[in-house]
Scaffold this active site. Structure first.
Site, PDB file in Angstrom:
ATOM      1  N   ILE A  31       0.831  -1.215   0.000  1.00 36.24           N
ATOM      2  CA  ILE A  31       0.000   0.000   0.000  1.00 36.24           C
ATOM      3  C   ILE A  31       0.866   1.266   0.000  1.00 36.24           C
ATOM      4  O   ILE A  31       0.420   2.325  -0.441  1.00 36.24           O
ATOM      5  CB  ILE A  31      -0.975  -0.043   1.206  1.00 36.24           C
ATOM      6  CG1 ILE A  31      -2.160   0.872   0.977  1.00 36.24           C
ATOM      7  CG2 ILE A  31      -0.279   0.277   2.524  1.00 36.24           C
ATOM      8  CD1 ILE A  31      -3.334   0.612   1.914  1.00 36.24           C
ATOM      9  N   GLN A  93       9.938  -5.737  11.775  1.00 41.25           N
ATOM     10  CA  GLN A  93       8.643  -6.211  11.264  1.00 41.25           C
ATOM     11  C   GLN A  93       7.501  -5.412  11.884  1.00 41.25           C
ATOM     12  O   GLN A  93       7.433  -5.271  13.103  1.00 41.25           O
ATOM     13  CB  GLN A  93       8.471  -7.705  11.587  1.00 41.25           C
ATOM     14  CG  GLN A  93       7.176  -8.292  11.042  1.00 41.25           C
ATOM     15  CD  GLN A  93       7.046  -9.786  11.356  1.00 41.25           C
ATOM     16  OE1 GLN A  93       7.911 -10.368  12.037  1.00 41.25           O
ATOM     17  NE2 GLN A  93       5.982 -10.393  10.879  1.00 41.25           N
ATOM     18  N   HIS A  99       5.531 -12.136   5.708  1.00 45.08           N
ATOM     19  CA  HIS A  99       5.416 -11.614   4.343  1.00 45.08           C
ATOM     20  C   HIS A  99       6.795 -11.413   3.747  1.00 45.08           C
ATOM     21  O   HIS A  99       7.738 -11.000   4.413  1.00 45.08           O
ATOM     22  CB  HIS A  99       4.607 -10.314   4.300  1.00 45.08           C
ATOM     23  CG  HIS A  99       5.060  -9.279   5.293  1.00 45.08           C
ATOM     24  ND1 HIS A  99       4.715  -9.335   6.621  1.00 45.08           N
ATOM     25  CD2 HIS A  99       5.817  -8.166   5.146  1.00 45.08           C
ATOM     26  CE1 HIS A  99       5.243  -8.309   7.253  1.00 45.08           C
ATOM     27  NE2 HIS A  99       5.930  -7.576   6.386  1.00 45.08           N
TER      28      HIS A  99
HETATM   29  P1  AMP Z   1       7.000  -4.920   7.536  1.00 43.18           P
HETATM   30  O1  AMP Z   1       7.619  -3.662   8.102  1.00 43.18           O
HETATM   31  O2  AMP Z   1       8.031  -5.844   6.921  1.00 43.18           O
HETATM   32  O3  AMP Z   1       6.118  -5.597   8.541  1.00 43.18           O
HETATM   33  O4  AMP Z   1       6.128  -4.446   6.304  1.00 43.18           O
HETATM   34  C1  AMP Z   1       4.742  -4.316   6.340  1.00 43.18           C
HETATM   35  C2  AMP Z   1       4.326  -3.769   5.009  1.00 43.18           C
HETATM   36  O5  AMP Z   1       2.932  -3.939   4.870  1.00 43.18           O
HETATM   37  C3  AMP Z   1       4.620  -2.274   4.821  1.00 43.18           C
HETATM   38  O6  AMP Z   1       5.471  -2.098   3.681  1.00 43.18           O
HETATM   39  C4  AMP Z   1       3.239  -1.666   4.623  1.00 43.18           C
HETATM   40  O7  AMP Z   1       3.239  -0.602   3.692  1.00 43.18           O
HETATM   41  C5  AMP Z   1       2.440  -2.862   4.130  1.00 43.18           C
HETATM   42  N1  AMP Z   1       1.004  -2.814   4.379  1.00 43.18           N
HETATM   43  C6  AMP Z   1       0.382  -2.577   5.560  1.00 43.18           C
HETATM   44  N2  AMP Z   1      -0.951  -2.634   5.406  1.00 43.18           N
HETATM   45  C7  AMP Z   1      -1.179  -2.939   4.098  1.00 43.18           C
HETATM   46  C8  AMP Z   1      -2.355  -3.146   3.311  1.00 43.18           C
HETATM   47  N3  AMP Z   1      -3.587  -3.047   3.853  1.00 43.18           N
HETATM   48  N4  AMP Z   1      -2.220  -3.428   2.009  1.00 43.18           N
HETATM   49  C9  AMP Z   1      -0.988  -3.529   1.454  1.00 43.18           C
HETATM   50  N5  AMP Z   1       0.164  -3.359   2.145  1.00 43.18           N
HETATM   51  C10 AMP Z   1       0.077  -3.058   3.447  1.00 43.18           C
END
Ligand code: AMP
Ligand code: ZN
Length: 118
Positions: A31, A93, A99
């Site tokens: 996002i 994280q 992910h």
């Molecule tokens: P992390 O810091 O590795 O946990 O990354 C989490 C990622 O999830 C970040 O890059 C956010 O921008 C992404 N994210 C959070 N909510 C959403 C969502 N609803 N749709 C798509 N990406 C998301």
């Protein structure tokens, strides 16, 4: 997990820009993209992080990696890409559902991490 945002995306309860789905994994565009290509690949099953996987998760872990090249090539990163799995507090994280980030685009992604001694 009812309060997990990525489980809600798997369930279709909140929208996402999906780009791949099979029996084990779902992929969608981040996002807040950090590069022209920024895709997340997640297990459909709730696994909190890479620190929580067991040998029973090897099929889904393998699938997450094996779909990366196809997703990168299809989304503007045919000349290489970077995969990142942030894990836990030290790994930075933010979303507690495992992910894989796929980052790329036409330009090099850049240095891997900042050297704290510099
Ligand atoms: P992390 O810091 O590795 O946990 O990354 C989490 C990622 O999830 C970040 O890059 C956010 O921008 C992404 N994210 C959070 N909510 C959403 C969502 N609803 N749709 C798509 N990406 C998301
Ligand atoms: Zn989840």
């Amino acid at each position: 997990m009812t309060d997990c945002i990525f489980c809600k995306i798997v369930a279709g309860d909140i929208p996402a820009k999906k780009c791949f789905e099979d029996d084990l994994v779902l992929a969608f565009h981040d996002i807040h993209p950090l590069r022209p290509t920024h895709i997340l690949v997640i297990p459909k099953k709730h696994i909190a992080s890479l620190a929580d996987v067991g040998t029973e998760d090897e099929p889904v872990l393998g699938r997450m990696l094996s779909v990366a090249q196809k997703l990168a090539a299809e989304n503007g990163s045919g000349d290489g890409f970077r995969c990142i799995i942030n894990t836990g507090r030290v790994g930075g994280q933010e979303v507690p559902h495992l992910h894989l980030h796929i980052l790329g685009g036409p330009e090099p992604v850049g240095p891997m991490v900042k050297n704290l001694k510099e």
